[in-house]
Write an enzyme that holds these catalytic residues in place. Structure first.
Site, PDB file in Angstrom:
ATOM      1  NE  ARG A  65      -3.304   2.452   2.722  1.00 10.68           N
ATOM      2  CZ  ARG A  65      -3.655   3.128   3.804  1.00 10.68           C
ATOM      3  NH1 ARG A  65      -3.190   2.766   4.984  1.00 10.68           N
ATOM      4  NH2 ARG A  65      -4.469   4.162   3.723  1.00 10.68           N
ATOM      5  CG  HIS A  66      -0.905   4.912  -0.766  1.00 13.81           C
ATOM      6  ND1 HIS A  66      -1.042   5.619   0.404  1.00 13.81           N
ATOM      7  CD2 HIS A  66      -2.150   4.491  -1.109  1.00 13.81           C
ATOM      8  CE1 HIS A  66      -2.318   5.638   0.743  1.00 13.81           C
ATOM      9  NE2 HIS A  66      -3.015   4.957  -0.143  1.00 13.81           N
ATOM     10  N   GLY A  67       2.476   4.956   0.890  1.00 13.43           N
ATOM     11  CA  GLY A  67       2.869   5.468   2.201  1.00 13.43           C
ATOM     12  C   GLY A  67       1.925   6.542   2.724  1.00 13.43           C
TER      13      GLY A  67
END
Ligand SMILES: *[C@@H]1O[C@H](CO)[C@@H](O)[C@H](O)[C@H]1NC(C)=O
Ligand SMILES: *[C@@H]1O[C@H](CO)[C@@H](O)[C@H](O)[C@H]1NC(C)=O
Ligand SMILES: *[C@@H]1O[C@H](CO)[C@@H](O)[C@H](O)[C@H]1NC(C)=O
Ligand SMILES: *[C@@H]1O[C@H](CO)[C@@H](O)[C@H](O)[C@H]1NC(C)=O
Length: 462
Positions: free
Chosen positions: A81-83
């Site tokens: 998942r993106h940060g």
């Protein structure tokens, strides 16, 4: 006599000091909100792996226990998942509204309230709209470095330079930026300046939820699909949370709607995730309130992306097959004595990408459906997005070659080994790849994205 007096003084000093100081849990850190472990998908990765608070690059290689010393890691799929990101425009509007209420309608002398009213500034602007923040860039860079320490033979300079990596991302700016950040973590680590490594944007894989018509119509765009969530928001537990906030601010109950309660929780969570601040907004919640907020969000994820509806997980069929076809390819290359051509696959998407896939694979399934009425009895549920899906959450699949056709597959979630649910009777801690395929054989034979995602697929419903 003197000694007696001395003892008397010490004794009273201990009693007094014990009662003046409030209890401090050794786990507590004044910089971390007491409720930080209940932030759902707005939580910090470090709260899931607290050892990272001390050293963000710490890894423990002994967690990887291959069945025998001759096993070699031959392929790694990383779905991330993106940060950490800014709030969305909709959330920022809610925060602005709550801030106005606290500025103009709240009263009281508490220091946290004075701090909000006199020092805190509404610094979020609508154009931030969900973009990756600097902390999010670091989340991915640090993850890349830790994985290179955990899997040195796969995440290596040689493999990267040799073209054995594949990067795939969702088209959303925060995901593309996260992909670039992961790559930068590696190229900076190895000081690579003479080569570029490209990536592919693939929404069919990483944003499948937008393309699954049946999911979009029956769940995503169907207000009645979330009726349990609506009931919980109007129920007694949530009402109590709202009333406590209104009491603390000394404003009429009518001002603190569910949206305002959500905005308060977001303010505490975002100030912490983005700025590492234990902000005065967190004082609007006690632990019980935070648990209720956490449940409301878990309930929503459960019905919108998790076990609530079958189509939620089935919408990830394309990604599921994609993952297994990469593993199959690596397995067949090894079985025919060749080198694995795609040693590392890095795929960057969303919480909404990971949750349906984890659900399809059977992770975090409680034997009870989450509803508006079982908050109390589900206190020990395993379906907890705070643990599963912080920023930079990741599912790792490690394929091992143990020699003589003995291939094994180890799943890790957020860098911790997990077991495939229901795949018991494992002779070794890590199952044979063939046994994993056998375990998911129905899905491998079926789970066709086109079929699952078309409307009216069941004859009975036509
Ligand atoms: C590393 O993990 C092993 C196995 O889980 C554990 O026993 C050990 O204490 C850990 N070491 C550190 C330094 O955390
Ligand atoms: C809140 O404050 C605003 C601005 O001072 C005022 O117009 C409004 O009437 C207040 N609302 C309540 C419910 O007190
Ligand atoms: C990624 O995000 C960082 C932090 O917001 C920003 O400085 C940078 O310009 C972004 N990079 C790209 C390529 O979007
Ligand atoms: C759920 O599982 C637990 C533990 O396996 C069991 O004790 C309990 O009876 C189960 N509850 C239901 C409703 O099946």
């Amino acid at each position: 006599m003197l000694i007696f007096l001395w003892k008397f003084i010490v004794f009273h000093f201990l009693i007094i000091s014990c009662c003046l100081l409030t209890y401090v849990n050794p786990e507590d850190n004044p910089g971390i909100p007491a409720i930080a472990k209940y932030f759902n998908t707005k939580g910090r990765y470090e709260e899931v792996n607290p050892y990272l608070r001390e050293d963000i690059l710490a890894v423990n290689r002994s967690i990887l226990q291959p069945p025998s010393a001759q096993c070699q890691e031959i392929h790694l799929t990383v779905i991330i998942r993106h940060g950490t990101r800014y709030p969305t425009t909709k959330n920022i509007k809610g925060m602005q509204q709550l801030y106005n209420i606290v500025l103009h309608n709240a009263s009281g002398e508490e220091s946290w309230l004075r701090e909000i009213q006199t020092q805190w500034r509404m610094w979020y602007t609508e154009d931030m709209d969900g973009r990756l923040v600097q902390k999010g860039v670091n989340d991915l860079k640090h993850l890349a470095i830790r994985l290179s320490k955990l899997f040195p033979s796969l995440i290596s300079e040689e493999k990267l330079r040799g073209g054995f990596f594949k990067f795939i991302t969702s088209s959303k700016h925060r995901c593309v930026n996260s992909t670039l950040s992961f790559k930068a973590g590696l190229t900076e680590l190895w000081a690579i300046t003479d080569m570029e490594f490209d990536y592919a944007v693939n929404d069919a894989l990483m944003r499948f939820f937008d393309q699954c018509t049946r999911f979009v119509q029956e769940v995503d765009n169907n207000p009645s699909a979330l009726s349990e969530v609506d009931k919980f928001k109007q129920g007694p537990e949530m009402r109590r949370v709202q009333e406590k906030i209104a009491d603390r601010l000394r404003v009429p109950y009518s001002l603190i709607t569910h949206d305002m309660t959500q905005a308060a929780f977001y303010l505490c969570a975002y100030e912490f995730a983005i700025k590492a601040a234990n902000s005065p907004w967190c004082q609007l919640f006690d632990e019980e309130g935070a648990k209720v907020m956490e449940y409301a969000s878990d309930l929503r994820e459960f019905w919108k992306r998790g076990y609530g509806y079958d189509i939620n997980s089935k919408s990830s069929c394309a990604l599921f097959h994609d993952v297994f076809s990469r593993l199959d390819k690596a397995a067949s290359e090894i079985n025919s004595g060749q080198q694995v051509t795609e040693a590392v696959t890095v795929q960057v998407g969303h919480a909404d990408t990971l949750l349906p896939l984890l659900t399809l694979l059977g992770f975090f399934k409680d034997n009870v459906t989450l509803t508006s009425t079982n908050y109390a009895t589900q206190a020990k549920r395993s379906f907890r997005t705070s643990h599963m899906l912080p920023y930079a959450a990741n599912l790792l699949l490690v394929l091992y070659d143990c020699g003589g056709g003995d291939l094994r597959l180890q799943p890790l979630l957020n860098e911790k080994p997990v077991t495939f649910p229901g795949l018991t009777d494992q002779r070794a801690s890590i199952p044979l790849y063939q046994d994993v395929r056998g375990h998911y054989s129905d899905l491998l034979k079926g789970c066709d994205f086109e079929t699952e995602c078309q409307l009216f697929k069941h004859p009975a419903e036509v």
